[in-house]
Design an enzyme around this catalytic site. Structure first.
Site, PDB file in Angstrom:
ATOM      1  N   ASN A 110     -10.832  -2.779  -5.779  1.00 54.74           N
ATOM      2  CA  ASN A 110     -10.061  -1.781  -6.549  1.00 54.74           C
ATOM      3  C   ASN A 110     -10.733  -1.356  -7.854  1.00 54.74           C
ATOM      4  O   ASN A 110     -10.356  -0.344  -8.450  1.00 54.74           O
ATOM      5  CB  ASN A 110      -8.636  -2.278  -6.847  1.00 54.74           C
ATOM      6  CG  ASN A 110      -7.718  -2.231  -5.641  1.00 54.74           C
ATOM      7  OD1 ASN A 110      -6.775  -3.014  -5.533  1.00 54.74           O
ATOM      8  ND2 ASN A 110      -7.971  -1.314  -4.703  1.00 54.74           N
ATOM      9  N   ASP A 159       0.832  -1.206   0.000  1.00 55.40           N
ATOM     10  CA  ASP A 159       0.000   0.000   0.000  1.00 55.40           C
ATOM     11  C   ASP A 159       0.869   1.259   0.000  1.00 55.40           C
ATOM     12  O   ASP A 159       1.991   1.247   0.509  1.00 55.40           O
ATOM     13  CB  ASP A 159      -0.891  -0.021   1.252  1.00 55.40           C
ATOM     14  CG  ASP A 159      -2.049   0.958   1.146  1.00 55.40           C
ATOM     15  OD1 ASP A 159      -2.310   1.489   0.044  1.00 55.40           O
ATOM     16  OD2 ASP A 159      -2.700   1.201   2.188  1.00 55.40           O
TER      17      ASP A 159
HETATM   18  C1  FPP Z   1      -2.073   0.263  -3.221  1.00 61.18           C
HETATM   19  O1  FPP Z   1      -1.562   1.571  -3.243  1.00 61.18           O
HETATM   20  C2  FPP Z   1      -1.589  -0.469  -4.351  1.00 61.18           C
HETATM   21  C3  FPP Z   1      -2.364  -1.030  -5.322  1.00 61.18           C
HETATM   22  C4  FPP Z   1      -3.828  -0.990  -5.332  1.00 61.18           C
HETATM   23  C5  FPP Z   1      -1.761  -1.706  -6.454  1.00 61.18           C
HETATM   24  C6  FPP Z   1      -0.616  -2.594  -6.114  1.00 61.18           C
HETATM   25  C7  FPP Z   1       0.208  -2.739  -7.305  1.00 61.18           C
HETATM   26  C8  FPP Z   1       1.551  -2.668  -7.343  1.00 61.18           C
HETATM   27  C9  FPP Z   1       2.422  -2.556  -6.182  1.00 61.18           C
HETATM   28  C10 FPP Z   1       2.271  -2.694  -8.599  1.00 61.18           C
HETATM   29  C11 FPP Z   1       2.053  -3.849  -9.452  1.00 61.18           C
HETATM   30  C12 FPP Z   1       2.340  -5.170  -8.895  1.00 61.18           C
HETATM   31  C13 FPP Z   1       2.687  -6.187  -9.669  1.00 61.18           C
HETATM   32  C14 FPP Z   1       2.772  -7.568  -9.165  1.00 61.18           C
HETATM   33  C15 FPP Z   1       3.035  -5.956 -11.075  1.00 61.18           C
HETATM   34  P1  FPP Z   1      -2.595   2.760  -3.275  1.00 61.18           P
HETATM   35  O2  FPP Z   1      -2.794   3.159  -4.685  1.00 61.18           O
HETATM   36  O3  FPP Z   1      -3.849   2.366  -2.560  1.00 61.18           O
HETATM   37  O4  FPP Z   1      -1.837   3.850  -2.493  1.00 61.18           O
HETATM   38  P2  FPP Z   1      -2.501   5.008  -1.622  1.00 61.18           P
HETATM   39  O5  FPP Z   1      -3.145   4.343  -0.444  1.00 61.18           O
HETATM   40  O6  FPP Z   1      -1.333   5.843  -1.251  1.00 61.18           O
HETATM   41  O7  FPP Z   1      -3.485   5.724  -2.500  1.00 61.18           O
END
Ligand code: FPP
Length: 247
Positions: free
Chosen positions: A73, A25
């Site tokens: 998501n 996250d």
């Molecule tokens: C949460 O951060 C992250 C995600 C919803 C996506 C996770 C994806 C990756 C780490 C990259 C891709 C992974 C692979 C395996 C290719 P957020 O967007 O919720 O962050 P925030 O809470 O700061 O908004």
């Protein structure tokens, strides 16, 4: 009687975690802090995965499960969802060979029905091309939700009951996990969530019943192998009793 959880550990006596699960996250906030779009953070987050996977063998981590996209998501903007799907396609196309060369076996968990065909074909190919590997077992949760997984498992279980191949009296704590997406994996020993949020967000609900949790402030794109090493060492120092009393 309930079976003892399948982990590396005996009560009160263990070393590092064999199975680490990570809620990655903080990509969005990391990007926003730099004045960049959220997708910039997701790309940086994807690059972190390689370093973390590579650190696993020396830490004794045999299973690594990462939460890449949840069933919730889809509620993000269309631009972000499309950008993430495109990132997953590119990541798989680009990383398959590198992961295979490092003896990593990749599996995906989650519901594939809502994912596009191009992506699921790439996922199938990645699983197939890494199937002979036995170093690190990397599981990528994509369109995954713990409640959704239990609901889908229950559907399959009910179908076996309807067919007469499963007796309802035989459904217990050992039977149900055989229907989960994770049926070939041991339960996680340690669940890490980055970015300062202390929530499990529908991740591995059944499987994490006995896991240790670490909620850390680091945003995922800043997470390092060194930090993983510290968390594994701190897990190793804990006294885990699984409900038993220390003798
Ligand atoms: C949460 O951060 C992250 C995600 C919803 C996506 C996770 C994806 C990756 C780490 C990259 C891709 C992974 C692979 C395996 C290719 P957020 O967007 O919720 O962050 P925030 O809470 O700061 O908004």
């Amino acid at each position: 009687m309930a079976k003892a959880p399948e982990t590396d550990a005996r009560p009160g006596q263990h070393s590092g975690p064999r199975h680490v699960a990570i809620i990655m996250d903080g990509n969005g906030r990391w990007a926003q802090a730099k004045g960049r779009p959220r997708l910039f953070g997701h790309h940086a987050g994807a690059r972190r995965v390689r370093e973390v996977v590579e650190a696993c063998p020396s830490l004794g981590v045999k299973y690594l499960t990462i939460f890449a996209f949840s069933t919730e998501n889809w509620k993000r903007t269309q631009v972000e969802v499309a950008g993430l799907m495109s990132l997953f396609r590119r990541y798989i196309a680009k990383e398959t060979r590198a992961l295979a060369a490092r003896d990593v076996r990749v599996r995906f968990i989650g519901d594939r029905v809502r994912l596009d065909r191009k992506l699921t074909d790439l996922m199938d190919r990645m699983e197939l091309e890494t199937a002979v590997n036995d170093g690190v077992n990397l599981t990528i949760a994509l369109n995954y939700g713990g409640r959704d997984e239990v609901a889908r498992a229950t559907q399959r279980l009910a179908m076996d009951v309807a067919k007469g191949t499963l007796d309802p009296a035989d459904i217990d704590e050992e039977t149900l996990p055989k229907y989960l997406d994770t049926h070939v994996l041991p339960d996680p020993d340690l669940v890490i969530r980055t970015s300062g949020e202390a929530r499990i967000s529908n991740f591995l609900l059944w499987q994490s019943a006995y896991a240790e949790y670490e909620f850390i402030d680091t945003l995922w794109p800043d997470f390092t192998a060194e930090e993983l090493g510290r968390l594994c060492a701190s897990y190793g120092a804990k006294d885990r009793r699984f409900g038993a009393v220390k003798t």
